[in-house]
Design a protein around this motif. Sequence first.
Motif, PDB file in Angstrom:
ATOM      1  N   ASN A 156       0.828  -1.205   0.000  1.00 48.25           N
ATOM      2  CA  ASN A 156       0.000   0.000   0.000  1.00 48.25           C
ATOM      3  C   ASN A 156       0.864   1.259   0.000  1.00 48.25           C
ATOM      4  N   ASP A 157       1.866   1.286   0.879  1.00 47.88           N
ATOM      5  CA  ASP A 157       2.747   2.456   0.948  1.00 47.88           C
ATOM      6  C   ASP A 157       3.561   2.610  -0.332  1.00 47.88           C
ATOM      7  N   PHE A 158       3.947   1.490  -0.937  1.00 46.95           N
ATOM      8  CA  PHE A 158       4.726   1.535  -2.178  1.00 46.95           C
ATOM      9  C   PHE A 158       3.937   2.216  -3.293  1.00 46.95           C
ATOM     10  N   PHE A 159       2.692   1.806  -3.484  1.00 49.39           N
ATOM     11  CA  PHE A 159       1.882   2.379  -4.568  1.00 49.39           C
ATOM     12  C   PHE A 159       1.529   3.837  -4.287  1.00 49.39           C
ATOM     13  N   VAL A 160       1.170   4.150  -3.035  1.00 48.26           N
ATOM     14  CA  VAL A 160       0.787   5.525  -2.692  1.00 48.26           C
ATOM     15  C   VAL A 160       1.999   6.451  -2.773  1.00 48.26           C
ATOM     16  N   ALA A 161       3.144   6.010  -2.254  1.00 56.30           N
ATOM     17  CA  ALA A 161       4.353   6.831  -2.311  1.00 56.30           C
ATOM     18  C   ALA A 161       4.786   7.050  -3.752  1.00 56.30           C
ATOM     19  N   GLY A 162       4.615   6.040  -4.603  1.00 55.66           N
ATOM     20  CA  GLY A 162       4.934   6.210  -6.016  1.00 55.66           C
ATOM     21  C   GLY A 162       4.084   7.287  -6.660  1.00 55.66           C
ATOM     22  N   PHE A 163       2.800   7.296  -6.318  1.00 60.46           N
ATOM     23  CA  PHE A 163       1.906   8.330  -6.854  1.00 60.46           C
ATOM     24  C   PHE A 163       2.315   9.725  -6.383  1.00 60.46           C
ATOM     25  N   LEU A 164       2.551   9.886  -5.077  1.00 58.56           N
ATOM     26  CA  LEU A 164       2.904  11.206  -4.539  1.00 58.56           C
ATOM     27  C   LEU A 164       4.263  11.665  -5.050  1.00 58.56           C
ATOM     28  N   THR A 165       5.177  10.731  -5.261  1.00 62.57           N
ATOM     29  CA  THR A 165       6.494  11.084  -5.791  1.00 62.57           C
ATOM     30  C   THR A 165       6.371  11.680  -7.181  1.00 62.57           C
ATOM     31  N   ILE A 166       5.549  11.059  -8.024  1.00 64.47           N
ATOM     32  CA  ILE A 166       5.374  11.550  -9.390  1.00 64.47           C
ATOM     33  C   ILE A 166       4.507  12.801  -9.418  1.00 64.47           C
ATOM     34  N   HIS A 167       3.454  12.813  -8.616  1.00 67.01           N
ATOM     35  CA  HIS A 167       2.484  13.917  -8.663  1.00 67.01           C
ATOM     36  C   HIS A 167       3.021  15.192  -8.022  1.00 67.01           C
ATOM     37  N   GLN A 168       3.722  15.048  -6.885  1.00 70.63           N
ATOM     38  CA  GLN A 168       4.171  16.222  -6.136  1.00 70.63           C
ATOM     39  C   GLN A 168       5.679  16.430  -6.202  1.00 70.63           C
TER      40      GLN A 168
END
Length: 545
Positions: A156-168
């Motif tokens: 869960n943290d892997f997918f969410v952190a990947g999104f925030l890394t790319i988005h923000q």
Amino acid sequence: MPRPKLTSLYLLSIGLAGLGFLLITTVVQAPSDLRGPGVGELIARILVLLVLTFLSSLAPLRTRHGIIVSVGLAPLFGALLSLPPWALMWVAAIGTIDERIPGRSVPWTRFVFSRGMFSLVYGIPSLAFYAFGLERQQPAWVVALPLVVLLIVGLNDFFVAGFLTIHQGANFWRTAANAAAGSWLTYIALPIVGYLIYTMMQTNSIGGRLVVFLLYGPLLIYRASLSKQNRLDQWLRDSFIMQSRVVDKRDGQTYGHSQRVGELSEGVARLLHLSDEMCNTVRVGGILHDLGKIAIPDSILLKPGKLTPEEYEIIKTHPTEGAQILAEHPEQKDVANIVRHHHERWDGKGYPDGLKTDAIPIGSRIVNACDAFDTITQARVFRPTVKTPAEAIHELRDLAGTWYDPAVIGALETIVSSRWDVPIPTQAPEKKATYRDLLAIQQFRRLFVGQGVSYFGDMMNTTGLAIMLFVVGGSASLVALGLVAKAVPTVVFGLIAGSIVDRYNRQWVMVGADISRALLTVGVPFLALHWIPGVFISVFLVATA
């Protein structure tokens, strides 16, 4: 590729991959499970857990890191223990749909991402659970439960952190750590409730299974406590802004300055990969950096003309005044330290304590640069002209290494470049030296040729020694003894003497040693014909020199 398009691509990739994983698992597993004798019981479990998961996923909370949290982990963990992987994945994909309408309250890309992500987050651990063939209630099964929780949290943290890394543009590992650190209590409490759900689902009666909904009460209470904690955290953040307004209200031209400095300081702190707690402390320090100005008389603080030396000395007391106010609250000790030193300079010529370089707290260095940037890009009574972000960051860059920490200015440049589309000048990469460049240096050419001749001579010397000893003595043992006599001093004296002689100029020593080696080498053939032990002595001395 622009960041919005890259974000959409990431969301769709994870979403479609998860949904594809769901369909493949269903096609492979579902037919046999739905044709079995316990299909009615299986469907009843699916429906109960689906409804409970849906109720638990309603009204999700958004943390200050932008992460959406709910109490859906509890029923989903119970479903993982009660259902086959394909059924669990359908419950995870459908049951986590909340009241946000796709296309209106939430973009379709994020909706698809969530469905696929939940399918992967719960489907992968479930398949791993079943692949090992662990039987329920066995010791290995019990030991595996915490590992399954860790795998769920990690995915869960892997997918969410990947999104925030790319988005923000956030740091991946820092974001993942923040997500886990901020929800660790949730990851402990909810799986325990999930295990209770699994236990209650083992009954064979419909009424007994419906009792599981009684656990929805504790889940509601827990969600309410999370919501209260979230509101309290937001209220605390807003309270610091309200305190800064007290100072900003005294001077209408600085209204919003403290809040902007706080937000900019937090951004710089995150780019410098400070801890989440430290980033929050830096943000508060930025918001309250001018708190001490409430002790400065209006006649000085709002004076439109140039300050006298005496008035400037009074202005310079505001960091100390602000730090003293904050120091009355022990939990604000670190913030007080930032406020006290936010006018120190990198070269040690700041105030109030004249600290320099790394002796200045990192939070103070950040706030100092962000305060200066916001000040020179906003009009003031003492300086009506306003500089553009490009002009401001250029001015601060020129002062990096004297007034400001170069690393802080570098991080601030990145933010300014991203927010205001200001190009960051890049230095031309240094040309790497090639062998041609080195050979163009006369001294290096001489050294290169000399070393080449020396290495060739050593090789020929060793080869000649071996041949000569074999021809004269006719014994391989004699050859080996000669090579040992040559190798021993090289190893021993190289280890011991190297660190000593490297401290001195060895030019004339090397010249003398080479002459001695030449004379000894010339005498070796003569010794080989008349006195073999002399060969070994000479070889030993040659290697020593």
